[in-house]
Design a protein around this motif. Structure first.
Motif: not given
Ligand code: ADP
Ligand code: MG
Length: 333
Positions: A125-140, A226-231
């Motif tokens: 949802k965050i990826e969609k609402d940010s129009n792909g500007e924010t990338i969400v990665d999940v690691h286990l 990750t949004t641009g250089d912001m993590v």
């Protein structure tokens, strides 16, 4: 840092229906939610001890009820960068694994699969609402602590070295050196990894002629936005603790004694940490066990939830009392 300590009393199983139930949930006032566990004094059964929690769930609580009440409200905070840690504590057979992992059927799924499916949903949802500007990665990552040594559960047991994985400090945080981190994109990915890792856990325990209830299993879900250089990075940890029973009473095999000593110490330190955090102390004794050290318990600005699992039967009476006494915030009145 905020901490909640809640109790969950499991129902009698089919084969236990003839058993004597001695543990019950109660409310401080009529009509209020349950916050008290009542149990007879074993020395004088006309007397009852009461232990107070933030919340108490009785036999009627479903997996969904527990998730909605105790975990779902913190998913937003996780995505705001806070760490969320959930422990299941209690005697073997009281429902820790049921609470955390649960069964295969949709309704039976425990807190862990529900947490993951909500994390994926919110991430998308965050990826969609940010129009792909924010990338969400999940690691286990998934590892166990057995006899105070750390073993990776995402690696086959043949790869284990007897000493386990070393810990290292960096910028005041403790890391497990060489721990596998696997990217995970959806519930299917997660389920595959989780089943494989749990099989590794059982195989490793069987090789040592031990039982997997003698180790702490720690699942870490790292969320990176990750949004641009912001993590922005945060971690949800879900822990199925070793059984808290004192098996020195019934089994004095040397290996079991070593296990018990390691388990008792780490559970004691954990309860001391929870206690110190809930009192708002500055000094949290988190360095005194590997588990609390790796989690930097109390060092992060986060949310900790400890679930004390209880079985209601008389056959657990003394172990239940001792686990009630250890779950520190639960005050005896
Ligand atoms: P633990 O991990 O603490 O040793 P388990 O999770 O294996 O305990 O639970 C012991 C047994 O009780 C299992 O058969 C489990 O399915 C069952 N059980 C535990 N909690 C519940 C519950 N809330 N509802 C129904 N069955 C439960
Ligand atoms: Mg278990």
């Amino acid at each position: 840092m905020s901490v909640r300590v809640v109790a969950r009393i499991r129902p009698l199983l089919k084969k236990e229906l003839d058993k004597d139930v001695i543990v019950r949930a109660a409310a401080a006032e009529e009509g209020k939610p349950f916050t008290i566990v009542k149990i007879p004094n074993p020395k004088n059964e006309t007397e009852e001890f009461s232990y107070i929690f933030n919340s108490v769930y009785d036999q009627s609580c479903t997996q969904e009820d527990l998730f909605n009440a105790e975990v779902y409200p913190h998913i937003k905070a996780l995505f705001q960068g806070l760490d969320v840690t959930i422990f299941a504590y209690g005697v073997t057979g009281t429902g820790k694994t049921h609470t955390m992992r649960g069964g295969m059927k949709m309704d039976d799924r425990g807190l862990i699969p529900r947490l993951l499916s909500n994390v994926f949903r919110r991430g998308k949802k965050i990826e969609k609402d940010s129009n792909g500007e924010t990338i969400v990665d999940v690691h286990l990552s998934y590892y166990e602590i057995y006899n105070d040594k750390v073993y990776d559960l995402l690696e086959p047991p043949e790869m284990r070295t007897p000493m386990g994985l070393p810990l290292r400090e960096k910028e005041g945080k403790t890391f497990v050196v060489g721990l596998t981190e696997r990217p995970c994109d959806d519930v299917k990915d997660f389920e595959r990894l989780y089943v494989e890792a749990n099989n590794n856990r059982v195989t490793a325990a069987t090789k040592l002629n031990a039982h997997s209830s003698r180790s702490h299993a720690i699942l870490r879900v790292k969320v990176t936005q990750t949004t641009g250089d912001m993590v922005l990075e945060s971690t949800a940890s879900a822990i199925d603790l070793a059984g808290s029973e004192d098996n020195r009473r019934t089994d004095n095999n040397r290996d079991r004694l070593v296990e018990s000593a390691a388990i008792n110490k780490s559970l004691f330190v954990l309860s001391q940490c929870i206690d110190a955090i809930s009192r708002g102390d500055k000094r949290i004794p988190y360095r005194e066990s590997k588990m609390t050290r790796i989690l930097s318990l109390g060092q992060n600005n986060g949310i900790t939830i400890m679930i004390l699992n209880l079985a209601p039967m008389r056959s657990y009476h003394l172990d239940t009392l001792s686990s009630l006494n250890v779950s520190s915030r639960a005050k005896r009145i």
